[in-house]
Motif scaffolding. Structure first.
Motif, PDB file in Angstrom:
ATOM      1  N   VAL A 221      -4.736 -54.816  -0.034  1.00 17.61           N
ATOM      2  CA  VAL A 221      -4.061 -53.678   0.607  1.00 17.61           C
ATOM      3  C   VAL A 221      -4.800 -53.397   1.917  1.00 17.61           C
ATOM      4  O   VAL A 221      -6.032 -53.343   1.929  1.00 17.61           O
ATOM      5  N   ASP A 222      -4.028 -53.276   2.981  1.00 18.61           N
ATOM      6  CA  ASP A 222      -4.651 -52.980   4.278  1.00 18.61           C
ATOM      7  C   ASP A 222      -3.543 -52.610   5.251  1.00 18.61           C
ATOM      8  O   ASP A 222      -2.363 -52.623   4.895  1.00 18.61           O
ATOM      9  N   LYS A 223      -3.933 -52.348   6.494  1.00 16.46           N
ATOM     10  CA  LYS A 223      -2.899 -52.099   7.501  1.00 16.46           C
ATOM     11  C   LYS A 223      -2.431 -53.460   8.019  1.00 16.46           C
ATOM     12  O   LYS A 223      -3.253 -54.312   8.349  1.00 16.46           O
ATOM     13  N   GLY A 224      -1.116 -53.657   8.075  1.00 11.90           N
ATOM     14  CA  GLY A 224      -0.576 -54.860   8.711  1.00 11.90           C
ATOM     15  C   GLY A 224      -0.544 -56.107   7.856  1.00 11.90           C
ATOM     16  O   GLY A 224      -0.404 -57.213   8.382  1.00 11.90           O
ATOM     17  N   ILE A 225      -0.695 -55.987   6.525  1.00  8.74           N
ATOM     18  CA  ILE A 225      -0.596 -57.186   5.667  1.00  8.74           C
ATOM     19  C   ILE A 225       0.876 -57.588   5.543  1.00  8.74           C
ATOM     20  O   ILE A 225       1.749 -56.730   5.351  1.00  8.74           O
ATOM     21  N   THR A 226       1.161 -58.878   5.668  1.00  7.38           N
ATOM     22  CA  THR A 226       2.554 -59.344   5.620  1.00  7.38           C
ATOM     23  C   THR A 226       2.740 -60.392   4.518  1.00  7.38           C
ATOM     24  O   THR A 226       1.769 -60.867   3.922  1.00  7.38           O
ATOM     25  N   PHE A 227       4.010 -60.771   4.337  1.00  8.14           N
ATOM     26  CA  PHE A 227       4.338 -61.804   3.353  1.00  8.14           C
ATOM     27  C   PHE A 227       3.674 -63.136   3.721  1.00  8.14           C
ATOM     28  O   PHE A 227       3.334 -63.928   2.856  1.00  8.14           O
ATOM     29  N   ALA A 228       3.489 -63.344   5.035  1.00 11.69           N
ATOM     30  CA  ALA A 228       2.836 -64.591   5.480  1.00 11.69           C
ATOM     31  C   ALA A 228       1.403 -64.647   4.954  1.00 11.69           C
ATOM     32  O   ALA A 228       0.902 -65.715   4.587  1.00 11.69           O
ATOM     33  N   ASP A 229       0.732 -63.467   4.891  1.00  6.62           N
ATOM     34  CA  ASP A 229      -0.632 -63.432   4.337  1.00  6.62           C
ATOM     35  C   ASP A 229      -0.607 -63.832   2.866  1.00  6.62           C
ATOM     36  O   ASP A 229      -1.485 -64.557   2.385  1.00  6.62           O
ATOM     37  N   LEU A 230       0.428 -63.319   2.161  1.00  7.84           N
ATOM     38  CA  LEU A 230       0.551 -63.651   0.739  1.00  7.84           C
ATOM     39  C   LEU A 230       0.701 -65.158   0.573  1.00  7.84           C
ATOM     40  O   LEU A 230      -0.027 -65.797  -0.204  1.00  7.84           O
ATOM     41  N   LYS A 231       1.640 -65.728   1.314  1.00 10.37           N
ATOM     42  CA  LYS A 231       1.914 -67.153   1.148  1.00 10.37           C
ATOM     43  C   LYS A 231       0.690 -67.998   1.517  1.00 10.37           C
ATOM     44  O   LYS A 231       0.316 -68.931   0.800  1.00 10.37           O
ATOM     45  N   GLY A 232       0.052 -67.628   2.631  1.00 13.43           N
ATOM     46  CA  GLY A 232      -1.132 -68.386   3.075  1.00 13.43           C
ATOM     47  C   GLY A 232      -2.249 -68.312   2.042  1.00 13.43           C
ATOM     48  O   GLY A 232      -2.912 -69.310   1.744  1.00 13.43           O
ATOM     49  N   THR A 233      -2.448 -67.100   1.483  1.00 15.23           N
ATOM     50  CA  THR A 233      -3.519 -66.927   0.501  1.00 15.23           C
ATOM     51  C   THR A 233      -3.245 -67.765  -0.744  1.00 15.23           C
ATOM     52  O   THR A 233      -4.139 -68.439  -1.276  1.00 15.23           O
ATOM     53  N   LEU A 234      -1.980 -67.730  -1.212  1.00 14.73           N
ATOM     54  CA  LEU A 234      -1.649 -68.475  -2.437  1.00 14.73           C
ATOM     55  C   LEU A 234      -1.761 -69.985  -2.211  1.00 14.73           C
ATOM     56  O   LEU A 234      -2.222 -70.726  -3.075  1.00 14.73           O
ATOM     57  N   GLN A 235      -1.346 -70.431  -1.006  1.00 17.70           N
ATOM     58  CA  GLN A 235      -1.456 -71.858  -0.682  1.00 17.70           C
ATOM     59  C   GLN A 235      -2.919 -72.300  -0.691  1.00 17.70           C
ATOM     60  O   GLN A 235      -3.292 -73.305  -1.289  1.00 17.70           O
ATOM     61  N   ASP A 236      -3.746 -71.469  -0.043  1.00 17.32           N
ATOM     62  CA  ASP A 236      -5.175 -71.774   0.032  1.00 17.32           C
ATOM     63  C   ASP A 236      -5.791 -71.779  -1.374  1.00 17.32           C
ATOM     64  O   ASP A 236      -6.554 -72.685  -1.744  1.00 17.32           O
ATOM     65  N   PHE A 237      -5.422 -70.760  -2.158  1.00 18.63           N
ATOM     66  CA  PHE A 237      -5.935 -70.618  -3.530  1.00 18.63           C
ATOM     67  C   PHE A 237      -5.585 -71.866  -4.352  1.00 18.63           C
ATOM     68  O   PHE A 237      -6.454 -72.477  -4.992  1.00 18.63           O
ATOM     69  N   ALA A 238      -4.307 -72.272  -4.301  1.00 19.00           N
ATOM     70  CA  ALA A 238      -3.855 -73.416  -5.105  1.00 19.00           C
ATOM     71  C   ALA A 238      -4.574 -74.692  -4.668  1.00 19.00           C
ATOM     72  O   ALA A 238      -4.968 -75.513  -5.497  1.00 19.00           O
ATOM     73  N   ARG A 239      -4.782 -74.854  -3.363  1.00 16.61           N
ATOM     74  CA  ARG A 239      -5.447 -76.080  -2.883  1.00 16.61           C
ATOM     75  C   ARG A 239      -6.899 -76.128  -3.312  1.00 16.61           C
ATOM     76  O   ARG A 239      -7.416 -77.160  -3.725  1.00 16.61           O
ATOM     77  N   ARG A 240      -7.580 -74.957  -3.187  1.00 21.22           N
ATOM     78  CA  ARG A 240      -8.993 -74.930  -3.596  1.00 21.22           C
ATOM     79  C   ARG A 240      -9.119 -75.165  -5.099  1.00 21.22           C
ATOM     80  O   ARG A 240     -10.090 -75.729  -5.579  1.00 21.22           O
ATOM     81  N   MET A 241      -8.101 -74.689  -5.838  1.00 22.88           N
ATOM     82  CA  MET A 241      -8.156 -74.753  -7.299  1.00 22.88           C
ATOM     83  C   MET A 241      -7.765 -76.140  -7.823  1.00 22.88           C
ATOM     84  O   MET A 241      -8.421 -76.697  -8.706  1.00 22.88           O
ATOM     85  N   PHE A 242      -6.668 -76.679  -7.294  1.00 21.56           N
ATOM     86  CA  PHE A 242      -6.105 -77.899  -7.896  1.00 21.56           C
ATOM     87  C   PHE A 242      -6.201 -79.130  -6.998  1.00 21.56           C
ATOM     88  O   PHE A 242      -5.736 -80.200  -7.363  1.00 21.56           O
TER      89      PHE A 242
END
Ligand code: FA5
Length: 344
Positions: A221-242
């Protein structure tokens, strides 16, 4: 008193007297044979129940049984005494070989679900998320209402849970109630947390569904968080994980506490997206749900939705473990079968 009862009493006295004289295991075995063997006075009395008149039978049966219990108890007491004496004798003669190696302790292992959870914490920790523990037992408000699922909302069916006798107390069905706890604690500061833990559902168990399972929830939660942040974070998370090559896919979906909402799919890493048995031929595996935190949920957490935005995602740890180790049934994880658990 019946004749047989007199005999039982005499036998009991004689047996106990004889037991006093018993010195070792061999004598005890002989005593058992004499006084509790098939042909002993006490045991053969059981066979005589049928010869006793009907009205006296219950009292007779009780007396025979009591006589047997007395002898058995005395036998057990004597056995313990003999064992103790034997041990003391061996110890005083020094016949215990203290140089023999001790019995090995079985080494425990970390449970496969916790192995996956630890890997997740490592990965999201690198990405700047902090672990935030929230309760597994919640009020109805936290599990539902504050997540924009008011009483009688049909979405409650999707997350049906176990209710307690205490009014309003339920086992949480997902880690999402932790969003409210974290927001209320941190407001008005920015948040970047991971909420891990057990969840419970009133659910039909099958290969991929349990009534108890683990989730991890990401919340920012912050000022200016967008759906692009969500997608980028999940992509990064999945790559680091799998693995570096891992692809994700967001499918439009519905959750009352996020808007817009999506299902998070991970490219099947068994077949690399070509389609196989594990992904049922589709090439993608569903891993969790996600979306932008609903303005009403931000308000319940204390944030002004005109100023703040946020994203949230909830992933199944059990499902991730199935995938990581290519296990074909989620129920193995909580069966406590050591042969299964030893493999990890
Ligand atoms: C939720 O629980 C949402 N709270 C996720 C969410 C969080 C959405 C934040 C939006 C924002 P869902 O019921 O689909 O959604 O569960 C999410 C994941 O938990 C599933 O994809 C699956 O991996 C796991 N899961 C759900 N139910 C079970 C179950 N019965 N057994 C094992 N894993 C389960």
């Amino acid at each position: 008193m019946l004749e047989i009862e007199r005999r039982l009493e005499a036998e009991r006295l004689a047996a106990l007297e004889n037991l006093e004289k018993v010195q070792d295991q061999a004598q005890l075995d002989q005593w058992k044979q004499n006084h509790l063997g098939k042909t002993s006075v006490t045991m053969s009395a059981f066979g005589q129940v049928v010869t006793v008149p009907n009205e006296e039978r219950p009292a007779f049966g009780k007396a025979v049984n009591a006589a047997k219990v007395v002898l058995e108890t005395a036998l057990a007491g004597k056995l313990a005494l003999i064992k103790q004496k034997e041990l003391e004798a061996r110890m005083s003669q020094g016949t215990i070989d203290v140089t023999l190696p001790g019995r090995g302790l079985r080494r425990g292992r970390i449970h496969p679900l916790n192995l996956t959870a630890q890997e997740i914490y490592r990965v999201v920790g690198q990405m700047g998320f902090q672990i935030y523990q929230s309760p597994e037992v919640e009020t109805d408000d936290f599990n539902f209402t504050f997540l924009n699922i008011p009483p009688h909302h049909p979405a409650r069916d999707m997350w049906d849970t176990f209710y307690t006798d205490k009014d309003n107390i339920v086992l949480r069905t997902h880690t999402s109630p932790g969003q409210i706890h974290a927001m209320r604690e941190y407001c008005p500061q920015p948040i970047r947390v991971i909420l891990p833990g057990a969840c419970f559902r009133y659910e039909q168990q099958d290969q991929s569904h349990e009534i108890e399972f683990m989730q991890v929830e990401l919340l920012a939660v912050d000022k200016g968080i967008t759906f692009a942040d969500l997608k980028g974070t999940l992509q990064d998370f999945a790559r680091r994980m799998f693995g570096e090559q891992t692809q994700i896919r967001l499918r439009p979906s519905y959750f009352p506490f996020t808007e817009p909402s999506a299902e998070l799919d991970v490219e099947c890493f068994v077949c690399g997206g070509k389609g196989c048995g594990v992904c049922h031929g589709g090439g993608w595996l569903e891993w969790g749900g996600c979306g932008m935190v609903h303005p009403r949920v931000l308000e319940y957490g204390g944030y002004d939705p005109e100023i703040f935005t946020g994203f949230a995602a909830g992933m199944g740890v059990d499902r991730a473990t199935l995938l990581r180790y290519q296990v074909d049934d989620i129920r193995y994880f909580r069966n406590n079968d050591i042969r299964f658990l030893e493999q990890f």
